[in-house]
Design a protein around this motif. Structure first.
Motif, PDB file in Angstrom:
ATOM      1  N   VAL A 159      28.662  38.067  38.405  1.00 21.95           N
ATOM      2  CA  VAL A 159      29.372  38.918  36.994  1.00 21.95           C
ATOM      3  C   VAL A 159      30.018  38.266  36.689  1.00 21.95           C
ATOM      4  CG1 VAL A 159      31.256  38.857  38.749  1.00 21.95           C
ATOM      5  CG2 VAL A 159      30.727  40.677  37.212  1.00 21.95           C
ATOM      6  N   ASN A 160      30.440  38.498  35.303  1.00 20.66           N
ATOM      7  CA  ASN A 160      30.476  38.317  33.324  1.00 20.66           C
ATOM      8  C   ASN A 160      31.716  39.782  33.836  1.00 20.66           C
ATOM      9  OD1 ASN A 160      29.444  36.194  32.681  1.00 20.66           O
ATOM     10  ND2 ASN A 160      27.568  37.175  33.626  1.00 20.66           N
ATOM     11  N   GLY A 161      32.721  39.178  32.610  1.00 23.16           N
ATOM     12  CA  GLY A 161      34.258  40.465  32.858  1.00 23.16           C
ATOM     13  C   GLY A 161      34.847  39.984  30.941  1.00 23.16           C
ATOM     14  N   THR A 162      35.668  40.653  30.689  1.00 25.34           N
ATOM     15  CA  THR A 162      36.681  40.182  30.098  1.00 25.34           C
ATOM     16  C   THR A 162      37.941  40.312  30.635  1.00 25.34           C
ATOM     17  OG1 THR A 162      36.726  41.906  28.863  1.00 25.34           O
ATOM     18  CG2 THR A 162      35.469  40.759  28.318  1.00 25.34           C
ATOM     19  N   SER A 163      39.139  40.310  30.342  1.00 29.65           N
ATOM     20  CA  SER A 163      40.437  40.289  30.488  1.00 29.65           C
ATOM     21  C   SER A 163      41.460  40.075  28.981  1.00 29.65           C
ATOM     22  CB  SER A 163      41.087  39.213  31.608  1.00 29.65           C
ATOM     23  OG  SER A 163      41.221  38.030  31.117  1.00 29.65           O
ATOM     24  N   GLU A 164      42.562  40.494  29.760  1.00 26.85           N
ATOM     25  CA  GLU A 164      43.415  41.279  28.926  1.00 26.85           C
ATOM     26  C   GLU A 164      44.913  40.701  29.742  1.00 26.85           C
ATOM     27  OE1 GLU A 164      44.579  43.550  25.925  1.00 26.85           O
ATOM     28  OE2 GLU A 164      42.698  43.301  25.099  1.00 26.85           O
ATOM     29  N   GLY A 165      46.213  40.364  29.096  1.00 29.00           N
ATOM     30  CA  GLY A 165      47.389  39.946  30.709  1.00 29.00           C
ATOM     31  C   GLY A 165      46.934  39.203  31.535  1.00 29.00           C
TER      32      GLY A 165
ATOM     33  N   GLY B  52      50.982  39.628  31.065  1.00 31.65           N
ATOM     34  CA  GLY B  52      51.607  41.134  30.207  1.00 31.65           C
ATOM     35  C   GLY B  52      50.442  42.095  30.645  1.00 31.65           C
ATOM     36  N   PRO B  53      50.691  43.514  30.307  1.00 27.99           N
ATOM     37  CA  PRO B  53      49.075  44.940  30.582  1.00 27.99           C
ATOM     38  C   PRO B  53      48.096  43.706  30.921  1.00 27.99           C
ATOM     39  CG  PRO B  53      50.973  44.467  29.024  1.00 27.99           C
ATOM     40  CD  PRO B  53      51.545  43.499  28.395  1.00 27.99           C
ATOM     41  N   VAL B  54      47.987  44.491  32.044  1.00 30.08           N
ATOM     42  CA  VAL B  54      45.720  44.182  32.493  1.00 30.08           C
ATOM     43  C   VAL B  54      45.571  44.772  31.969  1.00 30.08           C
ATOM     44  CG1 VAL B  54      44.815  42.989  34.305  1.00 30.08           C
ATOM     45  CG2 VAL B  54      46.910  42.722  34.278  1.00 30.08           C
ATOM     46  N   ARG B  55      44.005  43.787  31.830  1.00 25.54           N
ATOM     47  CA  ARG B  55      42.720  45.235  30.645  1.00 25.54           C
ATOM     48  C   ARG B  55      42.075  44.586  31.331  1.00 25.54           C
ATOM     49  NH1 ARG B  55      47.031  48.045  30.583  1.00 25.54           N
ATOM     50  NH2 ARG B  55      47.722  48.457  28.510  1.00 25.54           N
ATOM     51  N   LEU B  56      40.728  44.743  31.870  1.00 25.82           N
ATOM     52  CA  LEU B  56      39.399  43.884  32.710  1.00 25.82           C
ATOM     53  C   LEU B  56      38.565  44.597  32.488  1.00 25.82           C
ATOM     54  CD1 LEU B  56      41.154  42.845  35.897  1.00 25.82           C
ATOM     55  CD2 LEU B  56      41.101  41.427  33.863  1.00 25.82           C
ATOM     56  N   THR B  57      37.258  44.124  31.817  1.00 22.75           N
ATOM     57  CA  THR B  57      36.035  45.045  31.775  1.00 22.75           C
ATOM     58  C   THR B  57      34.867  43.847  33.197  1.00 22.75           C
ATOM     59  OG1 THR B  57      35.006  43.436  30.008  1.00 22.75           O
ATOM     60  CG2 THR B  57      36.541  45.734  29.473  1.00 22.75           C
ATOM     61  N   PHE B  58      34.131  45.159  33.274  1.00 26.11           N
ATOM     62  CA  PHE B  58      33.065  43.861  34.384  1.00 26.11           C
ATOM     63  C   PHE B  58      31.751  44.435  33.927  1.00 26.11           C
ATOM     64  CE2 PHE B  58      36.853  43.474  36.388  1.00 26.11           C
ATOM     65  CZ  PHE B  58      37.107  41.629  36.362  1.00 26.11           C
ATOM     66  N   ASP B  59      30.326  43.635  33.943  1.00 23.94           N
ATOM     67  CA  ASP B  59      29.264  44.265  33.925  1.00 23.94           C
ATOM     68  C   ASP B  59      28.626  44.701  35.448  1.00 23.94           C
ATOM     69  OD1 ASP B  59      28.747  41.371  34.692  1.00 23.94           O
ATOM     70  OD2 ASP B  59      27.561  40.593  33.228  1.00 23.94           O
ATOM     71  N   ALA B  60      28.962  44.245  36.142  1.00 24.17           N
ATOM     72  CA  ALA B  60      28.487  44.266  37.275  1.00 24.17           C
ATOM     73  C   ALA B  60      29.931  44.579  38.429  1.00 24.17           C
ATOM     74  CB  ALA B  60      27.646  42.903  38.004  1.00 24.17           C
ATOM     75  N   PRO B  61      28.838  45.261  39.217  1.00 28.74           N
ATOM     76  CA  PRO B  61      30.363  45.803  40.434  1.00 28.74           C
ATOM     77  C   PRO B  61      30.405  44.998  41.781  1.00 28.74           C
ATOM     78  CG  PRO B  61      27.414  46.987  41.219  1.00 28.74           C
ATOM     79  CD  PRO B  61      27.234  45.924  39.565  1.00 28.74           C
ATOM     80  N   HIS B  62      30.421  43.885  40.851  1.00 28.77           N
ATOM     81  CA  HIS B  62      30.689  42.808  42.269  1.00 28.77           C
ATOM     82  C   HIS B  62      32.030  41.647  42.329  1.00 28.77           C
ATOM     83  CE1 HIS B  62      25.876  42.470  40.871  1.00 28.77           C
ATOM     84  NE2 HIS B  62      26.001  42.924  42.045  1.00 28.77           N
ATOM     85  N   MET B  63      32.816  42.390  41.311  1.00 23.82           N
ATOM     86  CA  MET B  63      34.375  41.836  40.766  1.00 23.82           C
ATOM     87  C   MET B  63      35.181  41.952  42.581  1.00 23.82           C
ATOM     88  SD  MET B  63      35.607  39.117  40.194  1.00 23.82           S
ATOM     89  CE  MET B  63      35.325  38.623  39.322  1.00 23.82           C
ATOM     90  N   LEU B  64      35.766  42.393  43.478  1.00 22.48           N
ATOM     91  CA  LEU B  64      36.778  42.089  44.123  1.00 22.48           C
ATOM     92  C   LEU B  64      38.365  41.999  43.597  1.00 22.48           C
ATOM     93  CD1 LEU B  64      35.647  41.490  48.226  1.00 22.48           C
ATOM     94  CD2 LEU B  64      35.650  43.601  47.190  1.00 22.48           C
ATOM     95  N   ILE B  65      39.356  42.404  43.373  1.00 25.09           N
ATOM     96  CA  ILE B  65      40.412  42.556  42.811  1.00 25.09           C
ATOM     97  C   ILE B  65      41.862  42.565  44.742  1.00 25.09           C
ATOM     98  CG2 ILE B  65      42.715  43.557  41.440  1.00 25.09           C
ATOM     99  CD1 ILE B  65      40.607  44.430  39.938  1.00 25.09           C
ATOM    100  N   LEU B  66      42.580  41.068  44.161  1.00 28.86           N
ATOM    101  CA  LEU B  66      42.991  41.572  45.626  1.00 28.86           C
ATOM    102  C   LEU B  66      44.804  40.929  45.056  1.00 28.86           C
ATOM    103  CD1 LEU B  66      40.374  39.157  45.883  1.00 28.86           C
ATOM    104  CD2 LEU B  66      41.247  38.986  48.451  1.00 28.86           C
ATOM    105  N   VAL B  67      45.531  42.117  44.956  1.00 27.61           N
ATOM    106  CA  VAL B  67      47.113  42.044  44.977  1.00 27.61           C
ATOM    107  C   VAL B  67      47.856  42.521  45.845  1.00 27.61           C
ATOM    108  CG1 VAL B  67      46.456  42.799  41.916  1.00 27.61           C
ATOM    109  CG2 VAL B  67      46.990  44.809  43.796  1.00 27.61           C
ATOM    110  N   PRO B  68      48.830  41.774  45.216  1.00 24.07           N
ATOM    111  CA  PRO B  68      50.146  41.791  46.679  1.00 24.07           C
ATOM    112  C   PRO B  68      50.387  43.459  47.168  1.00 24.07           C
ATOM    113  CG  PRO B  68      51.123  40.302  45.084  1.00 24.07           C
ATOM    114  CD  PRO B  68      49.641  40.696  44.769  1.00 24.07           C
ATOM    115  N   LYS B  69      50.539  43.896  47.980  1.00 25.70           N
ATOM    116  CA  LYS B  69      50.777  45.960  48.459  1.00 25.70           C
ATOM    117  C   LYS B  69      52.452  45.389  48.035  1.00 25.70           C
ATOM    118  CE  LYS B  69      50.878  45.708  52.971  1.00 25.70           C
ATOM    119  NZ  LYS B  69      50.528  45.851  54.921  1.00 25.70           N
ATOM    120  N   GLU B  70      53.264  45.176  47.247  1.00 28.74           N
ATOM    121  CA  GLU B  70      54.503  45.841  46.484  1.00 28.74           C
ATOM    122  C   GLU B  70      53.078  46.669  44.837  1.00 28.74           C
ATOM    123  OE1 GLU B  70      55.917  42.236  43.889  1.00 28.74           O
ATOM    124  OE2 GLU B  70      55.402  41.674  46.365  1.00 28.74           O
TER     125      GLU B  70
END
Length: 229
Positions: A159-165, A189-207
């Motif tokens: 997977v390929n992506g772009t990011s801000e923040g 900063g404010p996060v902006r993400l794009t991805f080209d395939a449905p393969h990317m997991l995001i993991l963040v704290p439950k807070e």
């Protein structure tokens, strides 16, 4: 593919793995319609809750729980080629699913659940793990999270992506499970993400729970139903 559950609001889905009671309390307020995956019904009953629907092959559902719930709540899918989590996701039509009890107890079950998130990429599902929220990134997502918060990306396929923040941008970096991954990044900063395939997991704290759920509900971009390809 027939749907067993249809809902216009978020729903809660309970499996038989580790689950925090605080997550169940939150889910009861946020998404009070409770569905159970096979032996997850036993967990629900142990907490004093009665799921309205139970879906699975029923190889772990106890006879005692069957009697408590009654046959009208039970929807058996007997095939053994998929997990109970997969059976549930493909049988549920809802804008967002809060998945609890699908991580932590056995590593093989956890890995299977993560793979199912990618296999059912058209479903918006957030897994509540011990410390983190885990979900499959849609084609685009915007998140307003605290600066410095841990923000991990883990690819389940190329997977390929772009990011801000993000402190370490991902632009122009091909990612794959046997190559470059993005764990232990952090918010700048404010996060902006794009991805080209449905393969990317995001993991963040439950807070970050409230902001993640709101962002997923508001994001219009979706991956197509794999059955329609």
């Amino acid at each position: 593919m027939p749907r067993i559950v249809h809902e216009l609001s978020p729903i809660s889905l309970l499996g038989g793995g580790n689950v925090e009671q605080s997550d169940l309390i939150f889910a009861n307020d946020y998404a009070p319609r409770l569905i159970a995956a096979d032996g997850g019904a036993d967990s629900a009953v142990s907490f004093g809750w009665l799921p309205e629907t139970v879906i699975g092959d029923f190889d772990s559902l106890t006879e005692k729980t069957r009697q408590i719930l009654g046959s009208q709540r039970l929807f058996q899918i007997a095939e053994q080629d998929s997990t109970d989590f997969d059976k549930c996701l493909r049988s549920i039509d809802a804008p967002l699913i809060l998945g609890m009890g699908f991580t932590g107890r056995r590593h093989d079950h956890t890995l299977a659940a993560l793979s199912t998130l990618a296999a059912r990429a058209d479903k918006r599902c957030v897994l509540f793990a011990e410390e983190d929220l885990i979900f499959l990134a849609p084609p685009r997502i915007s998140l307003d999270l605290p600066e410095g918060m841990r923000f991990s990306l883990y690819p389940l396929g190329p997977v390929n992506g772009t990011s801000e923040g993000l402190h370490w941008p991902i632009d122009g970096i091909p990612m794959a499970p046997n190559g470059r991954v993005g764990t232990s990044n952090k918010v700048s900063g404010p996060v902006r993400l794009t991805f080209d395939a449905p393969h990317m997991l995001i993991l963040v704290p439950k807070e970050a729970r409230d902001k993640i759920l709101a962002a997923l509900l508001e994001e219009p971009s979706k991956w197509p139903d794999p059955a329609a390809r």
